[in-house]
Design a protein around this motif. Structure first.
Motif, mmCIF file in Angstrom:
data_model
loop_
_atom_site.group_PDB
_atom_site.id
_atom_site.type_symbol
_atom_site.label_atom_id
_atom_site.label_comp_id
_atom_site.label_asym_id
_atom_site.label_seq_id
_atom_site.Cartn_x
_atom_site.Cartn_y
_atom_site.Cartn_z
ATOM 1 N N ASP A 12 0.674 -1.105 0.031
ATOM 2 C CA ASP A 12 0.052 0.253 0.116
ATOM 3 C C ASP A 12 0.983 1.369 0.166
ATOM 4 O OD1 ASP A 12 -1.502 2.280 1.067
ATOM 5 O OD2 ASP A 12 -3.060 0.917 1.469
ATOM 6 N N PRO A 13 0.739 2.313 -0.999
ATOM 7 C CA PRO A 13 1.748 3.224 -1.119
ATOM 8 C C PRO A 13 1.614 4.107 0.137
ATOM 9 C CG PRO A 13 0.443 3.046 -3.296
ATOM 10 C CD PRO A 13 -0.249 2.085 -2.146
ATOM 11 N N LYS A 14 0.416 4.195 0.861
ATOM 12 C CA LYS A 14 0.705 5.249 1.852
ATOM 13 C C LYS A 14 1.266 4.492 2.968
ATOM 14 C CE LYS A 14 -3.599 7.666 0.556
ATOM 15 N NZ LYS A 14 -5.126 8.065 0.837
ATOM 16 N N LYS A 15 1.006 3.322 3.282
ATOM 17 C CA LYS A 15 1.722 2.594 4.552
ATOM 18 C C LYS A 15 2.997 2.285 4.246
ATOM 19 C CE LYS A 15 -2.606 0.404 6.481
ATOM 20 N NZ LYS A 15 -3.235 -0.655 6.720
ATOM 21 N N ALA A 16 3.439 2.051 3.054
ATOM 22 C CA ALA A 16 4.711 1.704 2.671
ATOM 23 C C ALA A 16 5.683 2.914 2.857
ATOM 24 C CB ALA A 16 4.921 0.994 1.321
ATOM 25 N N ALA A 17 5.163 4.099 2.822
ATOM 26 C CA ALA A 17 6.035 5.253 2.712
ATOM 27 C C ALA A 17 6.570 5.388 4.123
ATOM 28 C CB ALA A 17 5.027 6.453 2.476
ATOM 29 N N ASP A 18 5.763 4.918 5.299
ATOM 30 C CA ASP A 18 6.260 4.766 6.484
ATOM 31 C C ASP A 18 7.618 4.227 6.670
ATOM 32 O OD1 ASP A 18 4.303 6.418 7.386
ATOM 33 O OD2 ASP A 18 2.906 4.595 8.234
ATOM 34 N N TYR A 19 8.093 3.329 5.934
ATOM 35 C CA TYR A 19 9.405 2.656 5.892
ATOM 36 C C TYR A 19 10.243 2.974 4.654
ATOM 37 C CZ TYR A 19 6.311 0.644 9.502
ATOM 38 O OH TYR A 19 5.598 0.282 10.636
ATOM 39 N N LYS A 20 9.984 4.097 3.918
ATOM 40 C CA LYS A 20 10.757 4.455 2.928
ATOM 41 C C LYS A 20 12.290 4.177 2.960
ATOM 42 C CE LYS A 20 11.424 8.361 -0.380
ATOM 43 N NZ LYS A 20 11.089 7.543 -1.383
ATOM 44 N N GLY A 21 12.964 3.489 2.016
ATOM 45 C CA GLY A 21 14.086 3.054 1.888
ATOM 46 C C GLY A 21 14.499 1.864 2.948
ATOM 47 N N LYS A 22 13.524 1.343 3.697
ATOM 48 C CA LYS A 22 13.719 0.173 4.633
ATOM 49 C C LYS A 22 13.006 -1.039 4.159
ATOM 50 C CE LYS A 22 16.303 2.572 7.677
ATOM 51 N NZ LYS A 22 17.858 1.890 8.068
ATOM 52 N N ILE A 23 12.450 -1.022 2.921
ATOM 53 C CA ILE A 23 11.864 -2.077 2.557
ATOM 54 C C ILE A 23 12.410 -3.159 1.714
ATOM 55 C CG2 ILE A 23 9.913 -3.019 0.987
ATOM 56 C CD1 ILE A 23 8.259 -0.490 1.928
ATOM 57 N N SER A 24 12.429 -4.449 2.007
ATOM 58 C CA SER A 24 13.316 -5.509 1.369
ATOM 59 C C SER A 24 12.331 -6.422 0.285
ATOM 60 C CB SER A 24 14.021 -6.379 2.338
ATOM 61 O OG SER A 24 14.822 -7.394 1.765
ATOM 62 N N VAL A 25 12.544 -6.382 -0.844
ATOM 63 C CA VAL A 25 11.759 -6.861 -1.822
ATOM 64 C C VAL A 25 12.626 -8.285 -2.699
ATOM 65 C CG1 VAL A 25 10.403 -6.736 -4.034
ATOM 66 C CG2 VAL A 25 10.357 -5.121 -2.027
ATOM 67 N N TYR A 26 11.844 -9.121 -2.933
ATOM 68 C CA TYR A 26 12.607 -10.185 -3.561
ATOM 69 C C TYR A 26 12.865 -9.707 -5.206
ATOM 70 C CZ TYR A 26 13.468 -14.873 -5.593
ATOM 71 O OH TYR A 26 14.121 -16.126 -6.254
ATOM 72 N N ASP A 27 14.100 -10.015 -5.844
ATOM 73 C CA ASP A 27 14.375 -9.340 -7.091
ATOM 74 C C ASP A 27 14.201 -10.413 -8.159
ATOM 75 O OD1 ASP A 27 15.289 -7.989 -9.139
ATOM 76 O OD2 ASP A 27 17.408 -7.723 -8.545
#
Length: 416
Positions: free
Chosen positions: A189-204
């Motif tokens: 969710d763009p709004k919730k994910a913004a709280d952890y901007k730069g700290k999210i780890s995603v499978y590449d």
């Protein structure tokens, strides 16, 4: 796929003299030979009975699936197999499913440990042969819910032997992510994910598009998504748009387990998609990580995952050895050793009694069918949307779907 396998990908070359002596002695003695005859090898004719091994076996495998003691002297299920059968094993480790497909198409290998985003391509390309499961005695006690799946069985014909499985899960640092999330919305969710901007780890990997589709299946039902691997143009574009919105908040697109473990340990990331292996490794190191809900690991929308299958090359020069290997690798003790070393649920139901950690199968939900009902195993996206859903609960999404080539191209665009 990107290299998702923990362990050391390097293989140590066998000592020439020792190998020759061992091979000659074993072959001459007929070690492992049940005296049976074969009525064919690789190719359409197949085997009707497993006979004498041909003395060699060339495999393509994920790192950690065919250990010979070179990574750790205590971790070796190749040497016992060689001693029992006379089949000298050579392993080419692959870092991605695409690499596995390309290698199999050279015709130089007898078998491969294919994930579901490779196996349909291998079947469609006639790169693998059907497998006679009656010639693999240990197949009988493989978990029932991992058999007869769309990534190992095609038009009612078995094309492989299940090896192990795992789920792609949500993990976070308990000190930094509050309240504890129960949904993928914390990273999608763009709004919730913004709280952890730069700290999210995603499978590449392009297959991660399915994770976005699974999220939209729940949160935008008007799209009509039923299977996250079968997406028509509208559904596909919605998933890609969501991932493009996620991109500015992503601090890491990770390729392998070790990278993510390091990132969580160092505090570089706080929340993201993970595997059970990383979670339990970090937990054992007293890192403040959690996966929700703790009893099932799967967020409320469900999760994607993998289930790997040993497949027989249609160009196999050593089919008898390959059949013997497939039976060996899913034998109770060996399958338990592989699962614990690699960090996944074993395919063999009797393996749970052989694990060194008595809680291992419970931790990995190996014998919990209800857990796996919430997991959509990796599959190869194809243009035909009429394929029945892999869990036999739903039909396809309808219409013409985006194939894997479109997924690859779109993933490049997502990352920018």
């Amino acid at each position: 796929m990107s290299n998702r396998k923990p362990g050391n990908p390097a293989r140590v070359a066998w000592l020439i003299v020792a190998s020759l002596v061992a091979f000659i002695a074993l072959f001459a003695a007929g070690c492992g030979d049940d005296g049976g005859d074969t009525t064919g090898g690789g190719g359409d004719e197949g085997l009707t009975k497993v006979g004498k091994g041909e003395g060699k076996l060339n495999l393509i495998a994920w790192v950690g699936y065919a250990e010979d003691g070179s990574t750790d002297p205590a971790v070796d299920w190749v040497t016992p197999f060689e001693n029992q059968t006379g089949c000298q094993v050579s392993v080419k480790t692959a870092g991605t499913s695409d690499e596995m497909v390309d290698l199999m198409r050279t015709g130089q290998y007898d078998g491969v440990s294919a994930s579901g985003n490779a196996s349909p391509r291998l079947v469609e390309g006639n790169d693998v042969d059907p497998v006679n499961v009656d010639l693999v005695p240990n197949y009988g006690t493989v978990f029932a819910d991992i058999k007869d799946q769309p990534y190992n069985t095609f038009d009612g014909t078995h094309y492989g032997i299940p090896h192990g499985r795992g789920a792609n899960l949500l993990m976070w640092n308990e000190n930094d992510v509050k309240p504890a999330p129960d949904s993928w919305d914390v990273i999608l969710d763009p709004k919730k994910a913004a709280d952890y901007k730069g700290k999210i780890s995603v499978y590449d990997d392009p297959i991660y598009i399915a994770d976005a589709a699974l999220y939209l299946k729940e949160h935008q039902p008007d799209l009509g998504i039923e299977n996250p691997y079968e997406l028509n143009e509208e559904q596909f574009n919605a998933a890609i748009d969501l991932l493009k919105e996620q991109n500015p908040n992503v601090g890491e697109y990770w390729h392998d387990a070790a990278t993510q473990i390091s990132s969580f340990t160092n505090g570089d990331v706080e929340v993201g998609t993970t595997w059970q292996y990383q979670y339990f490794t970090l937990l054992a190191d007293d890192q403040p990580v959690a996966s929700n809900p703790a009893s099932t690991f799967v967020p409320k929308e469900g999760a994607t995952g993998w289930s790997d299958t040993w497949m027989l090359s249609s160009s196999a020069k050593h089919p008898n050895c390959m059949y013997r290997w497939m039976n060996h690798i899913i034998s109770p003790k060996v399958n338990a050793e592989v699962a614990e070393w690699f960090g996944e649920a074993p395919a063999q139901s009797k393996a749970c009694a052989e694990t060194s950690d008595p809680k291992f199968c419970a931790n990995y939900h190996a014998d919990d069918p209800g857990f796996w009902e919430g997991v959509y195993y990796w599959n190869t996206p194809v243009t035909d949307c009429t394929v029945t859903d892999q869990r036999a609960h739903e039909g396809g999404s309808g219409g013409d779907c985006k194939d894997y080539n479109a997924w690859i191209k779109a993933w490049t665009e997502v990352k920018g």
